[in-house]
Design a protein around this motif. Structure first.
Motif, PDB file in Angstrom:
ATOM      1  N   ALA A  38      -7.219  -6.914  -8.496  1.00 14.25           N
ATOM      2  CA  ALA A  38      -5.985  -7.970  -8.228  1.00 14.25           C
ATOM      3  C   ALA A  38      -5.467  -8.166  -9.567  1.00 14.25           C
ATOM      4  O   ALA A  38      -5.831  -8.168 -10.408  1.00 14.25           O
ATOM      5  N   ILE A  39      -4.061  -8.010  -9.245  1.00 14.21           N
ATOM      6  CA  ILE A  39      -2.994  -8.135 -10.076  1.00 14.21           C
ATOM      7  C   ILE A  39      -2.545  -9.806  -9.943  1.00 14.21           C
ATOM      8  O   ILE A  39      -2.233 -10.420  -8.766  1.00 14.21           O
ATOM      9  N   VAL A  40      -2.623 -10.584 -10.982  1.00 14.60           N
ATOM     10  CA  VAL A  40      -2.297 -11.996 -11.076  1.00 14.60           C
ATOM     11  C   VAL A  40      -1.262 -12.326 -12.166  1.00 14.60           C
ATOM     12  O   VAL A  40      -1.152 -11.435 -12.896  1.00 14.60           O
ATOM     13  N   LEU A 167      -2.252  -0.920  -0.893  1.00 16.92           N
ATOM     14  CA  LEU A 167      -1.786  -1.865  -1.663  1.00 16.92           C
ATOM     15  C   LEU A 167      -1.467  -3.025  -0.795  1.00 16.92           C
ATOM     16  O   LEU A 167      -0.996  -2.957   0.228  1.00 16.92           O
ATOM     17  N   VAL A 168      -1.882  -4.170  -1.360  1.00 14.95           N
ATOM     18  CA  VAL A 168      -1.704  -5.525  -0.600  1.00 14.95           C
ATOM     19  C   VAL A 168      -1.048  -6.476  -1.279  1.00 14.95           C
ATOM     20  O   VAL A 168      -1.328  -6.762  -2.434  1.00 14.95           O
ATOM     21  N   ASP A 169       0.317  -7.270  -1.048  1.00 16.23           N
ATOM     22  CA  ASP A 169       1.021  -8.010  -1.484  1.00 16.23           C
ATOM     23  C   ASP A 169       0.858  -9.393  -0.995  1.00 16.23           C
ATOM     24  O   ASP A 169       1.386  -9.656   0.401  1.00 16.23           O
ATOM     25  N   GLU A 170       0.134 -10.326  -1.480  1.00 15.52           N
ATOM     26  CA  GLU A 170       0.193 -11.646  -1.050  1.00 15.52           C
ATOM     27  C   GLU A 170      -0.495 -11.743   0.429  1.00 15.52           C
ATOM     28  O   GLU A 170       0.420 -12.334   1.225  1.00 15.52           O
ATOM     29  N   THR A 196     -10.101   1.930  -1.727  1.00 16.69           N
ATOM     30  CA  THR A 196      -9.411   1.329  -2.954  1.00 16.69           C
ATOM     31  C   THR A 196      -8.448   0.578  -2.571  1.00 16.69           C
ATOM     32  O   THR A 196      -7.290   1.055  -2.131  1.00 16.69           O
ATOM     33  N   ILE A 197      -8.217  -0.724  -3.295  1.00 18.11           N
ATOM     34  CA  ILE A 197      -7.564  -1.611  -3.072  1.00 18.11           C
ATOM     35  C   ILE A 197      -7.004  -2.382  -4.270  1.00 18.11           C
ATOM     36  O   ILE A 197      -7.672  -2.694  -5.109  1.00 18.11           O
ATOM     37  N   VAL A 198      -5.575  -2.433  -4.322  1.00 17.86           N
ATOM     38  CA  VAL A 198      -4.651  -3.115  -5.326  1.00 17.86           C
ATOM     39  C   VAL A 198      -4.103  -4.129  -4.709  1.00 17.86           C
ATOM     40  O   VAL A 198      -3.390  -4.047  -3.762  1.00 17.86           O
ATOM     41  N   MET A 199      -4.360  -5.536  -5.096  1.00 14.99           N
ATOM     42  CA  MET A 199      -4.014  -6.534  -4.133  1.00 14.99           C
ATOM     43  C   MET A 199      -3.014  -7.422  -5.414  1.00 14.99           C
ATOM     44  O   MET A 199      -3.882  -7.799  -6.276  1.00 14.99           O
ATOM     45  N   VAL A 200      -2.081  -7.993  -5.004  1.00 14.02           N
ATOM     46  CA  VAL A 200      -1.198  -8.874  -5.488  1.00 14.02           C
ATOM     47  C   VAL A 200      -1.530 -10.395  -4.874  1.00 14.02           C
ATOM     48  O   VAL A 200      -1.517 -10.436  -3.856  1.00 14.02           O
TER      49      VAL A 200
END
Length: 245
Positions: A38-40, A167-170, A196-200
């Protein structure tokens, strides 16, 4: 574990007239296969820019980006599109579905761009529709679906090509709490199955469902935090994927 993403010395500046904005400053980041990151951070801190670079929608001004051991740092537009179609799935806050196409046709688009056989497309699309519990909505148009259902279609479309990186954006930004919880539960299940997930996300409760949280501030990585608990340990009162969502 296998390293899927390596970012080295990533810098990105946006120029508008005399105004220069340093969106990302000396980013170093590795993401292992099977992670949920998670990118915050506050608005304008560089979250979306980082996600766009990971998704090959933007190119860094400086630095190196390795994706599955492929150096994608300086690809042209066509090369980036091919790599993105093969290796990356993208889920947008606004769904980005094509209103004139059915749910089935929206999900099939990545495979059609690969010129896959119709029989293979049908198998893979039906598989993803089943995974997001939308088989009964295959012939619906997006405007006939709820927001939660549209987001699930967007997730199915992102996964139909079996990408290495999602990749998941909001993903919950346009959803109420019940639909948001259901979408997050689906993402957790996908990650537990190996995606594999990267989420904002701006939601601290949802960011804690990831295995690792990266906090950005002014284009720099301020801190990282690892979460030992499994995603399903977090209480989601409305997490069941059920109709209507």
């Amino acid at each position: 574990m296998t390293t899927l993403v390596t970012l080295q010395n990533i810098n990105k500046t946006f120029n508008k007239g005399q105004l220069h904005t340093q969106a990302l400053n000396d980013i170093h980041l590795t993401i292992e296969q099977g992670e949920f990151v998670a990118i915050v951070g506050p608005s304008g801190c560089g979250k979306s820019t980082l996600l766009s670079i990971l998704g090959l929608l933007e190119q860094a001004d400086q630095g190196r980006y390795l994706l599955t051991d492929i150096d994608v740092s300086r690809l042209n537009i066509d090369q980036s599109a091919k790599i993105r179609n093969r290796h990356i799935g993208f889920v947008f806050q606004s769904f980005n579905l094509i209103d004139s196409l059915t749910v089935f046709e929206n999900i099939a688009l990545p495979l059609e761009h690969r010129n896959c056989k119709h029989s293979e497309i049908k198998i893979q699309v039906l598989k993803q529709l089943d995974a997001v519990n939308l088989l009964a909505r295959a012939d619906y148009k997006p405007n006939q679906l709820s927001g939660g259902q549209q987001q699930r279609v967007a997730i199915a479309r992102a996964l139909v090509g079996q990408p290495d990186l999602l990749l998941v954006d909001e993903p919950t930004g346009n959803l109420d709490s019940q639909n948001g919880d259901a979408v997050m539960q689906l993402l957790c299940e996908l990650n537990q199955a190996g995606t594999t997930i990267v989420m904002v996300t701006h939601d601290s409760r949802y960011s804690q469902m990831a295995s690792r949280q990266i906090r950005l501030l002014d284009g720099e990585i301020l801190a990282e935090q690892h979460f030992a608990k499994a995603p399903n340990d977090l209480d989601l009162n409305h997490a069941k994927i059920a109709e209507p969502v």
